[in-house]
Design an enzyme around this catalytic site. Structure first.
Site, PDB file in Angstrom:
ATOM      1  N   SER A 189      -1.133  13.309 -14.208  1.00 50.88           N
ATOM      2  CA  SER A 189      -2.363  13.367 -15.012  1.00 50.88           C
ATOM      3  C   SER A 189      -2.499  14.765 -15.612  1.00 50.88           C
ATOM      4  CB  SER A 189      -3.570  13.098 -14.113  1.00 50.88           C
ATOM      5  OG  SER A 189      -4.768  13.383 -14.805  1.00 50.88           O
ATOM      6  N   ASP A 247       0.879  -1.170   0.000  1.00 50.54           N
ATOM      7  CA  ASP A 247       0.000   0.000   0.000  1.00 50.54           C
ATOM      8  C   ASP A 247       0.917   1.221   0.000  1.00 50.54           C
ATOM      9  OD1 ASP A 247      -1.553   2.178   0.635  1.00 50.54           O
ATOM     10  OD2 ASP A 247      -2.644   1.195   2.260  1.00 50.54           O
ATOM     11  N   TYR A 249      -8.375  15.364  -6.590  1.00 45.88           N
ATOM     12  CA  TYR A 249      -7.509  14.588  -7.490  1.00 45.88           C
ATOM     13  C   TYR A 249      -6.549  15.538  -8.211  1.00 45.88           C
ATOM     14  CZ  TYR A 249      -6.300  11.375 -11.360  1.00 45.88           C
ATOM     15  OH  TYR A 249      -5.632  10.580 -12.277  1.00 45.88           O
TER      16      TYR A 249
HETATM   17  N1  LIG Z   1      -7.102   6.159 -16.494  1.00 42.08           N
HETATM   18  C1  LIG Z   1      -7.025   7.465 -16.625  1.00 42.08           C
HETATM   19  O1  LIG Z   1      -7.883   8.124 -17.225  1.00 42.08           O
HETATM   20  C2  LIG Z   1      -5.832   8.195 -16.062  1.00 42.08           C
HETATM   21  C3  LIG Z   1      -5.494   9.448 -16.606  1.00 42.08           C
HETATM   22  C4  LIG Z   1      -4.418  10.130 -16.095  1.00 42.08           C
HETATM   23  C5  LIG Z   1      -3.663   9.582 -15.084  1.00 42.08           C
HETATM   24  N2  LIG Z   1      -4.016   8.378 -14.567  1.00 42.08           N
HETATM   25  C6  LIG Z   1      -3.184   7.853 -13.479  1.00 42.08           C
HETATM   26  O2  LIG Z   1      -2.604   6.634 -13.910  1.00 42.08           O
HETATM   27  C7  LIG Z   1      -2.285   5.846 -12.771  1.00 42.08           C
HETATM   28  C8  LIG Z   1      -2.777   4.427 -12.998  1.00 42.08           C
HETATM   29  O3  LIG Z   1      -4.178   4.440 -13.052  1.00 42.08           O
HETATM   30  P1  LIG Z   1      -5.040   3.493 -13.999  1.00 42.08           P
HETATM   31  O4  LIG Z   1      -5.778   4.360 -14.924  1.00 42.08           O
HETATM   32  O5  LIG Z   1      -4.210   2.399 -14.532  1.00 42.08           O
HETATM   33  O6  LIG Z   1      -6.112   2.958 -12.925  1.00 42.08           O
HETATM   34  P2  LIG Z   1      -6.418   1.491 -12.397  1.00 42.08           P
HETATM   35  O7  LIG Z   1      -7.467   1.687 -11.362  1.00 42.08           O
HETATM   36  O8  LIG Z   1      -6.668   0.565 -13.525  1.00 42.08           O
HETATM   37  O9  LIG Z   1      -5.044   1.048 -11.725  1.00 42.08           O
HETATM   38  C9  LIG Z   1      -4.594   1.586 -10.510  1.00 42.08           C
HETATM   39  C10 LIG Z   1      -3.856   0.503  -9.749  1.00 42.08           C
HETATM   40  O10 LIG Z   1      -3.377   1.085  -8.531  1.00 42.08           O
HETATM   41  C11 LIG Z   1      -3.619   0.153  -7.490  1.00 42.08           C
HETATM   42  N3  LIG Z   1      -3.705   0.860  -6.211  1.00 42.08           N
HETATM   43  C12 LIG Z   1      -4.733   1.584  -5.711  1.00 42.08           C
HETATM   44  N4  LIG Z   1      -4.442   2.020  -4.473  1.00 42.08           N
HETATM   45  C13 LIG Z   1      -3.185   1.573  -4.194  1.00 42.08           C
HETATM   46  C14 LIG Z   1      -2.343   1.686  -3.057  1.00 42.08           C
HETATM   47  N5  LIG Z   1      -2.729   2.337  -1.945  1.00 42.08           N
HETATM   48  N6  LIG Z   1      -1.113   1.111  -3.115  1.00 42.08           N
HETATM   49  C15 LIG Z   1      -0.713   0.416  -4.208  1.00 42.08           C
HETATM   50  N7  LIG Z   1      -1.495   0.266  -5.298  1.00 42.08           N
HETATM   51  C16 LIG Z   1      -2.713   0.838  -5.290  1.00 42.08           C
HETATM   52  C17 LIG Z   1      -4.940  -0.526  -7.853  1.00 42.08           C
HETATM   53  O11 LIG Z   1      -5.098  -1.763  -7.166  1.00 42.08           O
HETATM   54  C18 LIG Z   1      -4.785  -0.667  -9.359  1.00 42.08           C
HETATM   55  O12 LIG Z   1      -4.158  -1.898  -9.713  1.00 42.08           O
HETATM   56  C19 LIG Z   1      -2.925   6.554 -11.569  1.00 42.08           C
HETATM   57  O13 LIG Z   1      -1.932   7.282 -10.876  1.00 42.08           O
HETATM   58  C20 LIG Z   1      -3.924   7.488 -12.206  1.00 42.08           C
HETATM   59  O14 LIG Z   1      -4.192   8.600 -11.398  1.00 42.08           O
HETATM   60  C21 LIG Z   1      -5.062   7.652 -15.039  1.00 42.08           C
END
Ligand SMILES: NC(=O)c1ccc[n+]([C@@H]2O[C@H](COP(=O)([O-])OP(=O)(O)OC[C@H]3O[C@@H](n4cnc5c(N)ncnc54)[C@H](O)[C@@H]3O)[C@@H](O)[C@H]2O)c1
Length: 258
Positions: free
Chosen positions: A132, A54, A145
């Protein structure tokens, strides 16, 4: 000797796609996620090791780095990617526990991850943070966020000088909306409106570009229809002295100059 990469939030979405990409480039993978089962699946498909961590807990960050060292003996690339969306909408009263939880993952997860990994990283190491576009523009639907993502951009830019003295680069990638679980119910709405989404593979492409082309302290953006590109921040206004001359603000003194 193969390079070793540790990716947080690697059990799904963008993190899993980045792991697959790095494994195909020959990296040995440390796949870290709070969801241990999801991490194990990605580790199995990339030939890496899984770590349940975590990122909002400093001790978990230390333990995940220790596990990487125990398995592979060194750490070359740290991808701080774990993140959660904010359920704290601007029109509801502030839920302090939720606010701390979101920032614990999105902000502390980056600060703690860097702190835990630095003693293990050597000259030539690299850190990439998944921020992001919300950190660059006023993301009105998600202020908490957006604040967290802005905070990590400031941290990346401000840490670059000190890390450069240790031969370590640090950069951030700001993707637009990407088709992953984090979008929750908004995904359906975006699809209905024909709003184009990036795929996790698109983000892995951009990540690879950052890894190979960025210097340090850079922020790169990725939006549908355009290649990944470095973002240029406007210059901070110069200070005007009483004699009319302008002096540039020095954001920090390098440790050597103190
Ligand atoms: N998907 C989008 O639109 C988007 C856009 C810009 C940035 N992001 C960023 O990209 C990154 C990845 O997100 P994603 O889109 O793949 O989402 P996702 O929800 O598919 O993946 C996020 C992962 O982080 C893990 N996670 C959550 N809390 C955690 C913790 N406390 N410790 C360790 N792991 C943890 C989850 O279990 C999951 O596997 C994030 O930082 C998100 O903010 C996503």
């Amino acid at each position: 000797m193969s390079q070793v990469a540790l990716v947080t939030g690697a059990g799904g979405g963008i993190g899993a796609a980045v792991c697959t990409r790095l494994a195909s480039l020959g990296y040995q993978m440390v796949v870290a996620d709070v969801n241990g089962e999801a991490a194990q699946e990605v580790a199995s498909s990339t030939g890496g090791i899984a770590v349940t961590a975590d990122v909002s807990r400093l001790e978990d960050n230390r333990a995940m780095v220790a596990q990487a060292l125990e398995a592979f003996g060194h750490l070359d690339l740290l991808v701080l990617n774990a993140g959660v969306r904010s359920e704290q909408s601007p029109d509801m009263p502030l839920d302090v526990a939720l606010y701390r939880q979101i920032n614990g993952i999105n902000v502390d997860g980056v600060v703690f991850g860097i702190d835990a990994a630095l003693p293990a990283m050597s000259d030539g190491g690299s850190i990439v943070v998944t921020a992001s576009l919300a950190g660059l523009g006023p993301e009105q639907a998600n202020p908490v966020y957006a604040m967290g993502k802005s905070a990590v951009l400031a941290y990346v830019r401000a840490m670059a000088g000190a890390l450069a003295q240790r031969g370590i680069s640090i950069n951030a990638l700001c993707p637009g909306f990407t088709d992953t679980a984090i979008l929750g119910i908004s995904k359906k709405l975006m699809r209905k409106q024909g709003f184009p989404l990036l795929t996790p593979d698109d983000v892995a492409d951009a990540f690879q570009t950052v890894l190979t082309k960025a210097g340090t302290g850079e922020v790169w953006t990725l939006v549908p229809g355009r290649p990944a590109a470095p973002f240029t921040f406007p210059a901070v206004p110069t200070t005007l002295l009483p004699d009319g001359s302008a002096v540039e603000l020095r954001p920090f003194l390098a440790p050597k100059e103190r």
